[in-house]
Design an enzyme around this catalytic site. Structure first.
Site, mmCIF file in Angstrom:
data_model
loop_
_atom_site.group_PDB
_atom_site.id
_atom_site.type_symbol
_atom_site.label_atom_id
_atom_site.label_comp_id
_atom_site.label_asym_id
_atom_site.label_seq_id
_atom_site.Cartn_x
_atom_site.Cartn_y
_atom_site.Cartn_z
ATOM 1 N N ASN A 215 28.367 35.570 32.918
ATOM 2 C CA ASN A 215 28.612 34.158 32.591
ATOM 3 C C ASN A 215 27.477 33.318 33.179
ATOM 4 O O ASN A 215 26.692 33.813 33.999
ATOM 5 C CB ASN A 215 29.991 33.723 33.124
ATOM 6 C CG ASN A 215 30.040 33.832 34.633
ATOM 7 O OD1 ASN A 215 29.338 33.119 35.335
ATOM 8 N ND2 ASN A 215 30.845 34.754 35.149
ATOM 9 N N ALA A 280 32.749 31.856 43.421
ATOM 10 C CA ALA A 280 32.111 32.744 42.443
ATOM 11 C C ALA A 280 32.845 32.712 41.111
ATOM 12 O O ALA A 280 34.069 32.596 41.068
ATOM 13 C CB ALA A 280 32.071 34.175 42.988
HETATM 14 N N1 CTP Z 1 38.401 34.343 41.539
HETATM 15 C C1 CTP Z 1 38.190 35.430 42.341
HETATM 16 N N2 CTP Z 1 38.183 36.679 41.809
HETATM 17 C C2 CTP Z 1 38.414 36.871 40.499
HETATM 18 C C3 CTP Z 1 38.620 35.764 39.668
HETATM 19 C C4 CTP Z 1 38.605 34.506 40.218
HETATM 20 O O1 CTP Z 1 37.999 35.251 43.549
HETATM 21 N N3 CTP Z 1 38.387 38.101 39.988
HETATM 22 C C5 CTP Z 1 38.425 32.998 42.146
HETATM 23 C C6 CTP Z 1 37.271 32.119 41.760
HETATM 24 O O2 CTP Z 1 36.191 32.252 42.662
HETATM 25 C C7 CTP Z 1 37.885 30.741 41.792
HETATM 26 C C8 CTP Z 1 39.283 31.007 41.255
HETATM 27 O O3 CTP Z 1 39.563 32.331 41.647
HETATM 28 O O4 CTP Z 1 37.992 30.243 43.093
HETATM 29 C C9 CTP Z 1 39.342 30.849 39.787
HETATM 30 O O5 CTP Z 1 40.512 31.415 39.339
HETATM 31 P P1 CTP Z 1 40.730 31.997 37.860
HETATM 32 O O6 CTP Z 1 42.128 32.474 37.804
HETATM 33 O O7 CTP Z 1 39.662 32.940 37.481
HETATM 34 O O8 CTP Z 1 40.568 30.727 37.089
HETATM 35 P P2 CTP Z 1 39.693 30.368 35.889
HETATM 36 O O9 CTP Z 1 38.399 31.096 35.948
HETATM 37 O O10 CTP Z 1 39.643 28.910 35.928
HETATM 38 O O11 CTP Z 1 40.450 30.925 34.646
HETATM 39 P P3 CTP Z 1 41.961 31.279 34.218
HETATM 40 O O12 CTP Z 1 42.907 30.451 35.033
HETATM 41 O O13 CTP Z 1 41.957 30.957 32.817
HETATM 42 O O14 CTP Z 1 42.081 32.727 34.529
#
Ligand code: CTP
Length: 401
Positions: A215, A280
């Protein structure tokens, strides 16, 4: 060029006095002056006589120095020469020669800069630059030791080739390092003793040796938080996805590629930190990896992605009562409600949500528009702000929880 994520508005109006000595590296003090002036920090400069053989007072005025001093005494006001050092929040000598270090160590005051240094009450930073043999000379080393004991802060010198062609320790430290250390000298150390972990940047999920799924995260928000925390006295470790973003040397950097590597590195560190700031943009899924390159054969390529571990959620599950967790959320629709739900789901202490698809927020933007929620339900909606300002505010909020 000083990276944008090193530029914090909070320093506006803080005075710095810059001493410049005679060294080929003296021209780098111009870039430093320009960067401080860019932050609207008033900078007065004193050039030694030797410095004027390398750079001119006019050049410093041209890059925005509020005043440039070269002569010790003014007939109209014979004590004016002490003022710049007295009024400044910090004095920096860049570059500092063996000669000025010797004068400082022994309390000599036989020219304008050494007189100002002897009289200045505030913190002093020096960035030495000289021939490696001069640096290693026992007289210089003894002076350095005396100055360190007195609380003078040193940045560099670095190793490498110096102007005369010799190799060794004696190069001026990079301007951005000197810049950060000057800011650190005048920053209240409200995070001293805190250990802070930051995850930043994207992750790359390779599906063959040449191709990956990723990304466009540039790591700017995480790097702004890392720099802000380091300026405020924290011991910072940044676990960085593959991104070309500068971090000061005072930040420990661990480079990783994939989400799984980031998970392992971050979770290893997590038990020993007081705060984890998860910025991240971790790839939520990973494709299966093939060790030979996929060849095109006119057919479509179908890959089944597996879910990646969620670092923030895993930290939320294992966190100790004293640990604080910051998460980010990129959202459409009701930011506050989405942030509150994500805060709960991942057991974070603070959640900062930004809207997706707006020019002034999110990936690759130097600014962000945030809605921030904590566990008590306190919710704040911030206007478009530089990511450095967002970082400063988030750290203050976290420290208050
Ligand atoms: N995060 C993480 N590890 C992951 C995915 C996300 O630490 N595998 C953390 C990111 O760094 C951020 C937060 O979780 O602080 C974002 O959460 P996420 O659930 O991924 O949210 P979005 O990317 O906004 O998407 P969605 O809610 O649609 O999944």
């Amino acid at each position: 060029m000083i990276p944008r994520h090193y530029l914090f508005d909070t320093f506006r109006g803080e005075r710095v006095h810059l001493g410049v000595c005679g060294s080929v590296a003296a021209y780098k003090a111009l870039e430093l002056t320009r960067a401080l002036v860019h932050l609207e920090m008033p900078v007065e400069v004193t050039l030694t006589t030797a410095a004027t053989q390398f750079v001119t007072p006019m050049a410093f005025r041209a890059v925005g120095a509020a005043a440039v001093h070269t002569a010790p005494f003014h007939l109209e006001d014979p004590f004016q020469h002490l003022q710049p050092g007295e009024l400044a929040r910090a004095v920096a000598v860049v570059p500092a020669t063996a000669n000025i270090l010797a004068k400082m160590a022994h309390g000599l005051a036989d020219d304008l800069l050494s007189t100002q240094l002897l009289a200045c009450p505030g913190p002093v930073l020096v960035a030495p630059a000289m021939n490696p043999r001069m640096w290693l000379a026992s007289a210089t080393q003894a002076n350095v030791q005396v100055l360190r004991q007195r609380g003078v802060r040193f940045v560099g010198p670095d190793s490498g080739a110096v102007a005369c062609g010799d190799m060794g320790t004696g190069r001026l430290a990079p301007v951005e390092e000197i810049f950060v250390e000057i800011l650190r000298l005048i920053t209240p150390q409200d995070l001293a003793g805190m250990r802070i972990l930051v995850t930043l940047g994207p992750t790359r999920e390779y599906f063959d040796p040449a191709r990956f799924w990723s990304n466009p995260s540039t790591g700017t928000m995480g790097a702004s938080l890392a720099v802000a925390a380091a300026l405020r006295g924290a011991e910072v470790t940044a676990v960085c996805g593959p991104v070309d973003i500068a971090l000061p040397r005072s930040v420990r950097r661990i480079d990783v590629i994939s989400a799984q590597e980031m998970f392992t590195a971050a979770m290893d560190l997590f038990p020993s930190v007081d705060m984890a700031l998860c910025t991240a943009a971790v790839a939520d899924f990973r494709p299966p990896r093939q060790e030979t390159k996929y060849k095109k054969d006119g057919q479509s390529l179908a890959l089944t992605f597996a879910p990646n571990p969620d670092i923030l959620a895993a930290m939320g599950k294992t966190k100790a009562p004293h640990q604080r967790l910051l998460g980010f959320a990129a959202e459409t629709g009701d930011l506050a409600a989405a942030a509150a739900a994500k805060l709960e789901r991942k057991n974070a202490d603070l959640m900062a949500a930004n809207p997706i698809g707006q020019a002034e927020a999110g990936f690759a933007s130097p600014t962000n528009r945030m809605v921030v929620v904590d566990r008590s339900g306190r919710t704040e909606s911030w206007p478009v702000l530089p990511k450095t300002e967002v970082a400063w505010r988030l750290l203050s909020w976290l420290a208050s929880l």
